[in-house]
Design an enzyme around this catalytic site. Structure first.
Site, PDB file in Angstrom:
ATOM      1  N   CYS A 265       8.297   7.205   1.792  1.00 39.94           N
ATOM      2  CA  CYS A 265       7.956   7.705   3.129  1.00 39.94           C
ATOM      3  C   CYS A 265       8.496   9.097   3.446  1.00 39.94           C
ATOM      4  O   CYS A 265       7.715  10.016   3.664  1.00 39.94           O
ATOM      5  CB  CYS A 265       8.433   6.722   4.187  1.00 39.94           C
ATOM      6  SG  CYS A 265       7.517   5.186   4.127  1.00 39.94           S
TER       7      CYS A 265
HETATM    8  P1  NAD Z   1       1.925   0.240  -1.289  1.00 41.65           P
HETATM    9  O1  NAD Z   1       1.432   1.227  -2.285  1.00 41.65           O
HETATM   10  O2  NAD Z   1       3.106  -0.612  -1.602  1.00 41.65           O
HETATM   11  O3  NAD Z   1       0.732  -0.748  -0.883  1.00 41.65           O
HETATM   12  C1  NAD Z   1      -0.580  -0.369  -0.662  1.00 41.65           C
HETATM   13  C2  NAD Z   1      -1.478  -1.476  -1.206  1.00 41.65           C
HETATM   14  O4  NAD Z   1      -2.821  -1.231  -0.804  1.00 41.65           O
HETATM   15  C3  NAD Z   1      -1.487  -1.568  -2.723  1.00 41.65           C
HETATM   16  O5  NAD Z   1      -1.128  -2.868  -3.116  1.00 41.65           O
HETATM   17  C4  NAD Z   1      -2.925  -1.237  -3.100  1.00 41.65           C
HETATM   18  O6  NAD Z   1      -3.378  -1.933  -4.246  1.00 41.65           O
HETATM   19  C5  NAD Z   1      -3.670  -1.674  -1.839  1.00 41.65           C
HETATM   20  N1  NAD Z   1      -4.992  -1.105  -1.638  1.00 41.65           N
HETATM   21  C6  NAD Z   1      -5.414   0.171  -1.838  1.00 41.65           C
HETATM   22  N2  NAD Z   1      -6.715   0.288  -1.505  1.00 41.65           N
HETATM   23  C7  NAD Z   1      -7.129  -0.915  -1.077  1.00 41.65           C
HETATM   24  C8  NAD Z   1      -8.353  -1.421  -0.587  1.00 41.65           C
HETATM   25  N3  NAD Z   1      -9.435  -0.645  -0.472  1.00 41.65           N
HETATM   26  N4  NAD Z   1      -8.435  -2.710  -0.250  1.00 41.65           N
HETATM   27  C9  NAD Z   1      -7.358  -3.510  -0.367  1.00 41.65           C
HETATM   28  N5  NAD Z   1      -6.156  -3.098  -0.825  1.00 41.65           N
HETATM   29  C10 NAD Z   1      -6.047  -1.809  -1.161  1.00 41.65           C
HETATM   30  O7  NAD Z   1       2.190   1.094   0.031  1.00 41.65           O
HETATM   31  P2  NAD Z   1       3.230   0.772   1.201  1.00 41.65           P
HETATM   32  O8  NAD Z   1       4.579   1.234   0.816  1.00 41.65           O
HETATM   33  O9  NAD Z   1       3.036  -0.618   1.670  1.00 41.65           O
HETATM   34  O10 NAD Z   1       2.703   1.779   2.315  1.00 41.65           O
HETATM   35  C11 NAD Z   1       1.515   1.543   3.032  1.00 41.65           C
HETATM   36  C12 NAD Z   1       1.459   2.484   4.211  1.00 41.65           C
HETATM   37  O11 NAD Z   1       2.533   2.197   5.111  1.00 41.65           O
HETATM   38  C13 NAD Z   1       1.621   3.956   3.853  1.00 41.65           C
HETATM   39  O12 NAD Z   1       0.844   4.730   4.703  1.00 41.65           O
HETATM   40  C14 NAD Z   1       3.101   4.214   4.103  1.00 41.65           C
HETATM   41  O13 NAD Z   1       3.354   5.570   4.383  1.00 41.65           O
HETATM   42  C15 NAD Z   1       3.343   3.343   5.314  1.00 41.65           C
HETATM   43  N6  NAD Z   1       4.721   2.891   5.467  1.00 41.65           N
HETATM   44  C16 NAD Z   1       5.449   2.488   4.397  1.00 41.65           C
HETATM   45  C17 NAD Z   1       6.751   2.024   4.577  1.00 41.65           C
HETATM   46  C18 NAD Z   1       7.596   1.588   3.399  1.00 41.65           C
HETATM   47  O14 NAD Z   1       8.794   1.445   3.565  1.00 41.65           O
HETATM   48  N7  NAD Z   1       7.027   1.352   2.238  1.00 41.65           N
HETATM   49  C19 NAD Z   1       7.302   1.973   5.870  1.00 41.65           C
HETATM   50  C20 NAD Z   1       6.516   2.360   6.950  1.00 41.65           C
HETATM   51  C21 NAD Z   1       5.228   2.823   6.739  1.00 41.65           C
END
Ligand code: NAD
Length: 430
Positions: A265
């Protein structure tokens, strides 16, 4: 409420599990079959404290996982978009997952009867929901936002490592919505949460997320800069942090100086905000400096290591900790990446150990380094130990099997008071 969650990564799976634990019926979706299989077997595909226990309680009851987005959206009233928003090379946000998922949801909304709200939880730059997500949904559904369906932006503030606790008890819940009905709908899923709820417009909700992360990243780079100055003046920055943190206007949080921030992030979100600011002809001087300090900070540990242990070429170096922080297996943008790559470039023989992130690290470093199964194994025969992640198990390490007992700590993870006299210990900013 019947909820679908698109993207079952760190945020999506915690969101799905959290809402299911609170009694909602949840379907989580991912494009990766192996993630879906793991969830349906009540096994979390990521390491997050307490998640397996929740999955054991809810999977097969009110939480199911599928790769079939259509079925998930058709069978629910609200869809949370939780796909990744990684950085492009220039720092801007890569929206390909957001666009693709929005297209797919839009096509389902075309056939679906009844009211539906699409909630963007992914972190997206102000303007994205209104300028990208809504037009894609409208184009693919042939329907109009506000009249036929609702859209909201509900940023997520959870921290990996304590994600469940953060999801269940957030400091605040921010809901930006296209119209009152959509906002009320989203607010109703948070019924029973005791956190303050802030209702805003969509763009403001998007900006609150960026401003929060940018502020926290600024705090870290600030204390690291103070730490670098303290180091040269022979002052322990942790004593200084204690002194300033007692001021309620400053607060004691995020004042742990060290080798800088990483993770999925802070780096990407600050870069995205810088990119956006430049695009609208603003010069984000503070944010530029935050990134600049953070880029240099990991390699400080090697500057100190070289001073204490001499040339790195041919030396066995134990790297303890690879994850970007403790209590996660996440390696994204971890300071360990720059440190290990530089060690390898300098010809050091690296033996690395991390309690949870080894599998993810293998995908980054391959066979360029050795992966130990314990801290003791990594330390055995080493001439230098670098502490890169503040895992609690490193607090009272035993260094007696090292060939030369030189320890450089990047996280103030070691309990200095218990170190025997023959260990040469030094901290990065203290
Ligand atoms: P991540 O990469 O762990 O997870 C994203 C998931 O989405 C993956 O499993 C991927 O396979 C899936 N995906 C992609 N395209 C898809 C589709 N068309 N249909 C279904 N699934 C699909 O990412 P994350 O860390 O969970 O982050 C997600 C969002 O949340 C980002 O925008 C991030 O900035 C935000 N965020 C993350 C955190 C954190 O601590 N990781 C905290 C707050 C906000």
């Amino acid at each position: 409420m019947r909820i679908s969650v698109i993207g079952s990564g760190y945020v999506g799976l915690i969101t799905a599990a959290g809402f299911a634990e609170n009694g909602h019926t949840v379907i989580c979706v991912d494009v990766l079959q192996e993630k879906i299989n793991a969830i349906n077997k009540k096994k979390s595909p990521i390491y997050e404290k307490g998640l397996d226990e929740i999955l054991k309680r809810v999977v097969g009851k009110n939480l199911t996982a599928t790769t079939d987005l259509r079925k998930a959206v058709m069978g629910t009233d609200m869809t949370f978009l939780c796909v990744g928003t990684p950085s492009n090379g220039d720092g801007s946000v890569d929206l390909k997952y957001v666009k693709k998922a929005s297209e797919d949801i839009g096509r389902v909304l075309k056939e679906k009867r009844g009211y539906h709200v699409v909630v963007v939880k992914s972190t997206v730059i102000p303007g994205t929901t209104e300028d990208v997500v809504i037009p894609v949904l409208e184009r693919n559904s042939g329907r109009k936002v506000g009249r036929d369906f609702g859209v909201a932006m509900n940023p997520e503030f959870l921290r990996e490592g304590v994600a469940i606790e953060d999801f269940m008890n957030p400091d605040r819940i921010v809901i930006g919505a296209s119209d009152k009905k959509a906002g009320d709908f989203v607010e109703s899923v948070y019924h029973g949460f005791s956190s303050p709820i802030l209702r805003t417009d969509i763009k403001t909700a998007e900006m609150i997320k960026y401003a929060s992360n940018a502020f926290l990243a600024t705090k870290i780079s600030f204390i690291n800069e103070i730490g670098n100055i303290c180091k040269k003046l022979g002052i322990d920055v942790y004593d200084v942090a204690k002194g300033i943190g007692l001021d309620h206007r400053i607060s004691p949080h995020f004042l742990r100086a060290g080798i800088g921030f990483g993770g999925s992030c802070f780096p990407k979100d600050v870069k995205a905000l810088v990119y956006k600011a430049r695009e609208i002809k603003e010069t984000p001087a503070i944010l530029n400096s935050v990134l600049e300090v953070n880029k240099k900070q990991p390699l400080k540990i090697l500057d100190i290591a070289k001073k204490k242990a001499g040339k790195l070429k041919g030396k066995r170096v134990a790297v303890l900790g690879l994850a970007f922080k403790a209590e996660t297996d996440d390696m994204r943008e971890s300071p360990a990446i720059a440190i290990v790559n530089e060690l390898v470039r300098k010809g050091a023989k690296v033996a690395a150990y991390d309690p949870k992130a080894t599998e993810n690290a293998k995908a980054i470093f391959g066979d360029k380094i050795k992966y130990a199964r314990s801290a003791t194994e990594a330390l055995r025969g080493s001439e230098l130990a670098l502490i890169v992640t503040d895992w609690i198990e490193f607090k009272n390490l035993n260094f007696k099997e090292m060939k030369k007992k030189v320890v450089v700590d990047g996280r103030k993870a070691i309990n200095e008071d218990t170190l025997p006299n023959d260990v040469e210990y030094e901290g990065v900013c203290w």
